[in-house]
Design an enzyme around this catalytic site. Sequence first.
Site, short mmCIF file in Angstrom:
data_model
loop_
_atom_site.label_atom_id
_atom_site.label_comp_id
_atom_site.label_asym_id
_atom_site.label_seq_id
_atom_site.Cartn_x
_atom_site.Cartn_y
_atom_site.Cartn_z
N LYS A 61 -44.84 11.38 -82.29
CA LYS A 61 -46.06 11.72 -81.64
C LYS A 61 -47.29 11.69 -82.33
O LYS A 61 -48.52 11.86 -81.78
CB LYS A 61 -45.92 13.29 -80.99
CG LYS A 61 -44.86 13.26 -80.01
CD LYS A 61 -45.21 12.45 -78.77
CE LYS A 61 -44.00 12.77 -77.50
NZ LYS A 61 -44.41 12.09 -76.45
N1 PMP Z 1 -38.14 13.24 -78.56
C1 PMP Z 1 -38.97 14.43 -78.69
C2 PMP Z 1 -38.44 15.44 -79.74
C3 PMP Z 1 -40.17 14.45 -78.11
O1 PMP Z 1 -40.88 15.38 -78.42
C4 PMP Z 1 -40.49 13.64 -77.14
C5 PMP Z 1 -41.85 13.49 -76.61
N2 PMP Z 1 -41.82 14.44 -75.55
C6 PMP Z 1 -39.52 12.30 -77.08
C7 PMP Z 1 -38.42 12.43 -77.58
C8 PMP Z 1 -39.93 11.36 -75.94
O2 PMP Z 1 -40.94 10.33 -76.32
P1 PMP Z 1 -41.65 9.94 -75.03
O3 PMP Z 1 -42.64 11.19 -74.62
O4 PMP Z 1 -42.49 8.73 -75.70
O5 PMP Z 1 -40.99 9.33 -73.87
#
Ligand code: PMP
Length: 339
Positions: A61
């Site tokens: 992130k």
């Molecule tokens: N794993 C974790 C721990 C996350 O915080 C997130 C994001 N919400 C994701 C995976 C998934 O990534 P994305 O939002 O890009 O689909």
Amino acid sequence: MTMIDVPPPPTPGTAPAAGVCDSVAELIGNTPLVQLRSLSDGLPSRVLVKLENRNPGGSSKDRIALNMIRSAEAAGDLAPGATIVEATSGNTGIGLALIGRLTGHPVVIVHAADISDEKRKVLLAYGARLVEADWDAGPDDAANPRALADAIAADIPGSWRPTQFANRANPEAHYRGTGPEIWRQTGGAVTHFVASIGTGGTVSGTGRYLREASAGAVRVIGANPQGSTYGGDLPGRILVDGVGTAWPRDFWPQTFDPAAVDEIRTIDDREVYRTVRRLAAEEALLLGPSSGLAVATALRVASEAPAGSTVVAIAPDGGINYLTKAFDPVWLDAAGLGD
Ligand code: PMP
């Protein structure tokens, strides 16, 4: 369990002198790709894991936080010193708090009641203000995370809402960064790409880049947790942090592009948590539950793919943030996930 060959340590003093970074923002991206040895034992294909916990804020992130903030500044939506208000399960908040600190923007994070204690303390350490919301409240309820974030933003003049579930700079960060990195790191050998779906930014942006780079040859697989509706099941309880959706009970993320994904696989919680524990115990990779979800999916994909395939899975964050959950036998037993 397979023993892993560990190279001897480098001779002290022979490593090239490290350069000096202007700020930790320069350390975002270019994360390492590590080949699994023990968990993939006997499989006809390679499984590689991209370690996003190596970003300075500890997760994938950081990439989208940097791109969303820089894009909003460039577009004139975020003035110097203006406040950033976001509803997030934690990692996006940490990325925003970190970049906000570096760029001079105060950050307010609206979070779920069950955010891990570690994530809460990290947010506070970066100077974010925290407000708790009810993640189960419907969109018309004032305690709903997005409604609450909107209300807080309305009270702070000039404030800006990144809205990671609708912001194009989210998938774009992966299209420009994560995708090209994987293509370069594998020398174009990647055949399958697996990412757990939260906002869908990672799987959509990276998947789209890898498809284009490979002229359509790379197969893109979304990993979905039990209780989430991305795989077509009814909404239920989601026990994997940061991923899955309750749509249509909740909104559909505009950052998820189903056309960028060839297939969605739903993995049982017990398999997810067993995989997280095996990654730590057998590969010395201490990763979070959504990494367990992606790796469990990648192992299935690798067992079915043509021999010699290269399957790349994203590990969105590390395990340190989950010591009181995924790695705590009491929490695992209470959740019915102990072995
Ligand atoms: N794993 C974790 C721990 C996350 O915080 C997130 C994001 N919400 C994701 C995976 C998934 O990534 P994305 O939002 O890009 O689909």
